[in-house]
Design an enzyme around this catalytic site. Structure first.
Site, short mmCIF file in Angstrom:
data_model
loop_
_atom_site.label_atom_id
_atom_site.label_comp_id
_atom_site.label_asym_id
_atom_site.label_seq_id
_atom_site.Cartn_x
_atom_site.Cartn_y
_atom_site.Cartn_z
CG LEU A 168 -1.83 -1.34 1.30
CD1 LEU A 168 -2.97 -1.03 2.27
CD2 LEU A 168 -2.69 -1.27 0.03
CG ASP A 169 3.65 2.48 3.09
OD1 ASP A 169 2.68 3.39 3.46
OD2 ASP A 169 4.23 1.84 3.81
CD GLN A 170 7.47 -0.76 -2.23
OE1 GLN A 170 7.76 -1.55 -1.38
NE2 GLN A 170 8.20 -1.03 -3.39
#
Length: 378
Positions: A168-170
């Protein structure tokens, strides 16, 4: 590949993973990225470890190449004035600090755009703007839990499982970079900057369009399918005599080819497995039957045999096997860049090529405040 963003100046006011990854993409595409870090401590990822690589965190070095670094304390009037000058001359500002943090220091999107109307201000949050949770901080595992991803990850009947990469971050970093590229194109037409918003929750929902579509269609909440997926079978990992192989027989002709290879005509005539909807409905029984046949040979033998008859498959490999594989080496996906402290430094390239070339690896991740004199002089 020098990249199309040469001449674009980016302020990377981010920490951890999502924001740094967005700025890394822009830097790899040629932008001049200045990483603005907290004076004294810098980006949180500088301390993520062990392991450390010649004293540096692999997390930080992986996410912050092609950048320069200055350290500022925005609560200090002199540093705030310096940051304001940087905002005035930037093309893009990317930030993923706690909601409201930059605004409290006088550099929210409205204030920044008043200073620099051509600025593209990209704000990255956990829960998005609006709604009762908008002001909460968020991290990848929290959002995998909240968004439903953990509820569909892992084996049926097992405990919740996080996808063990910062997907989700990337992913949010990718959406941020896409949004910035779109906004730059729009600025070419209008001459005006804008305020962009991306969120981990929005990214998590966008990763699940098929699951949400199935829920909207029949009201059934998706469960855990281990290595499988909804709507197709066999499309999962199966045990062999010495490991695991993933088989993706996504249509009827591939299913028939698989049965022929396994010498299992009984599976073809079994009404439980006749068509894909039947196989999906009886996936547990079919898993047992296929596993029984696949246990007769090792993974390498099965991969060779399956590929020979055109059935898509892949062995489950560990990272050391992946890095050593001739395919990864042949792609050139792992690149080296001269590093003053790590002689054997390697990193993963952006997965894109233009005219046969990957984006250039121009510089390794910087030391904290390494480039303050040269950037401020500029």
């Amino acid at each position: 590949m020098t990249g199309s963003l040469g001449g674009i100046r980016v302020l990377d006011v981010t920490t951890s993973v999502a924001g740094p990854f967005a700025a890394l993409i822009l830097g790899d595409l040629g932008a001049d990225v200045l990483k603005v870090e907290r004076r004294g401590s810098g980006d949180d990822t500088r301390r993520w470890g062990p392991p450390f690589w010649a004293g540096e965190s692999p997390h930080f070095t992986a996410l912050n190449r092609n950048k320069r670094s200055v350290a500022l304390n925005l609560k200090d009037p002199a540093d705030a004035e310096t940051f304001g000058k940087l905002v005035d001359t930037a093309d893009v500002l990317v930030q993923n600090l706690r909601p409201g943090a930059l605004a409290r220091n006088g550099f929210g999107p409205e204030e920044a755009l008043r200073r620099n109307p051509r600025l593209i201000y990209c704000e990255m949050t956990g829960y998005g703007s609006g709604g009762p949770l908008a002001d909460l901080p968020a991290y990848d595992p929290l959002m995998q839990a909240f968004s439903g991803l953990m509820a569909i990850t892992g084996e049926d009947g097992g405990p919740p499982a996080r996808i063990p990469v910062s997907i989700l971050d990337q992913g949010t970093g990718m959406w941020a970079a896409i949004a910035v590229l779109d906004a730059l194109r729009e600025r070419d037409r209008t001459g005006s900057g804008t305020h962009l918003e991306v969120s981990l929750l929005g990214t998590a929902l966008m990763w699940q369009p098929a699951q949400l579509g199935n829920y909207f269609a029949n009201g059934t909440v998706p469960g855990r399918l281990g290595s499988g997926t909804i709507g197709i079978y066999p499309y999962a990992a199966f045990p062999t005599a010495d490991g695991w192989v993933v088989i993706s027989a996504g249509n009827q002709s591939l299913w028939l080819a698989l049965c022929e290879l396994l010498a299992r005509p009984d599976l073809v005539t079994d009404p439980r497995f006749a068509e894909n909807p039947d196989r999906v409905a009886h996936r547990d029984e079919l898993f047992a039957e296929l596993s029984k046949s696949l246990a007769e040979r090792g993974t390498a033998a099965w991969v060779e045999a399956l590929q020979a008859v055109g059935v898509p498959c892949a062995p489950i490999q560990t990272l050391d096997q992946v890095v050593a594989h001739e395919q990864v080496r042949g792609m050139g996906a792992i690149g080296a860049v001269a590093h003053p402290r790590i002689p054997d430094f390697r990193t993963v390239r952006l997965p894109l090529r233009n005219g046969g070339e990957y984006p250039a690896l121009r510089r390794p991740a910087p030391l904290l405040d390494e480039h303050a004199p040269e950037w401020l002089d500029e």
